[in-house]
Write an enzyme that holds these catalytic residues in place. Sequence first.
Site, PDB file in Angstrom:
ATOM      1  N   CYS A 133       5.266  14.057  -7.585  1.00  0.00           N
ATOM      2  CA  CYS A 133       4.504  15.059  -8.321  1.00  0.00           C
ATOM      3  C   CYS A 133       3.751  14.373  -9.458  1.00  0.00           C
ATOM      4  O   CYS A 133       4.391  13.792 -10.351  1.00  0.00           O
ATOM      5  CB  CYS A 133       5.433  16.137  -8.878  1.00  0.00           C
ATOM      6  SG  CYS A 133       4.557  17.378  -9.883  1.00  0.00           S
TER       7      CYS A 133
ATOM      8  N   HIS B 241       0.814  -1.218   0.000  1.00  0.00           N
ATOM      9  CA  HIS B 241       0.000   0.000   0.000  1.00  0.00           C
ATOM     10  C   HIS B 241       0.848   1.270   0.000  1.00  0.00           C
ATOM     11  O   HIS B 241       0.367   2.344   0.355  1.00  0.00           O
ATOM     12  CB  HIS B 241      -0.945   0.010   1.206  1.00  0.00           C
ATOM     13  CG  HIS B 241      -2.047  -0.994   1.085  1.00  0.00           C
ATOM     14  ND1 HIS B 241      -2.664  -1.565   2.186  1.00  0.00           N
ATOM     15  CD2 HIS B 241      -2.640  -1.539  -0.003  1.00  0.00           C
ATOM     16  CE1 HIS B 241      -3.599  -2.413   1.775  1.00  0.00           C
ATOM     17  NE2 HIS B 241      -3.591  -2.415   0.449  1.00  0.00           N
TER      18      HIS B 241
ATOM     19  N   ASN C 120      -2.996 -13.635  14.769  1.00  0.00           N
ATOM     20  CA  ASN C 120      -3.700 -12.360  14.867  1.00  0.00           C
ATOM     21  C   ASN C 120      -4.381 -12.291  16.223  1.00  0.00           C
ATOM     22  O   ASN C 120      -4.716 -13.321  16.812  1.00  0.00           O
ATOM     23  CB  ASN C 120      -4.733 -12.226  13.736  1.00  0.00           C
ATOM     24  CG  ASN C 120      -5.249 -10.807  13.585  1.00  0.00           C
ATOM     25  OD1 ASN C 120      -4.472  -9.858  13.487  1.00  0.00           O
ATOM     26  ND2 ASN C 120      -6.557 -10.652  13.558  1.00  0.00           N
TER      27      ASN C 120
END
Length: 238
Positions: A127, A119, A209
């Site tokens: 730019c 990501h 997790n």
Amino acid sequence: MYETIALHLKSCESLTVLTGAGVSTASGIPDFRSSEGLWSEDESREFYMSADYFYHDPIDFWKKYKAIFRMKLVQSYQPNNVHSFLRSLETEDREVTIITQNVDGLHTKAGNKNVIEYHGSLSGATCPDCGAVFSLEHIMSAETPTCEGCGGYLKPNVLLFGDMITSHEIAEQAIDRSEVLLVLGTSLQVTPFNMLPYYAKDQTKILINNEPTNSDHQFDFVLHENLSEAVKTLQSYM
């Protein structure tokens, strides 16, 4: 189960690790997508952190972007014991690839050599008009960072909602050539990142997790534990 997981990690020659926000919480970085995360607090954040909003109102976008990602704190964040554990798995006899949803750059800071920032990263901006790339220092030097060359508004190197994923195929290839897939600290809610475990066909698949996920059934081994503590236990068997 810890001993068995540690054995798989020790004995494999190639390992791919998928990491999410749970890997970074011990470094003081908020988990955006857990049941208590920032996105669940205010869904409008997804609207403001979109490519559409950047092009619509870049000045207000940057104001919100810096606040949501706590940009003033970015440089003070440091790797934690989970990052260090993953770095320790890299040896001359083992190839380790990190595919991370996290944009904080801590895997690279911890010394991992092969990191795919799925990501993007908070560490820079580009730019859109001329393609010039600028550092975090430049981003922080102005309230709304602009290009030194053409004057255009800079777009952060974080993947915004509506942006195209550019590293999915590379991530898929890394999984395909691995013996073990280790998934850490992610609820596997975000598409297409949550599709990556499906590409592991013959690999041993491990998920750690702090809360159950809708993808638990895909894995050979599942631990619902505090990640920092789970890593300490794993290290005791390695």
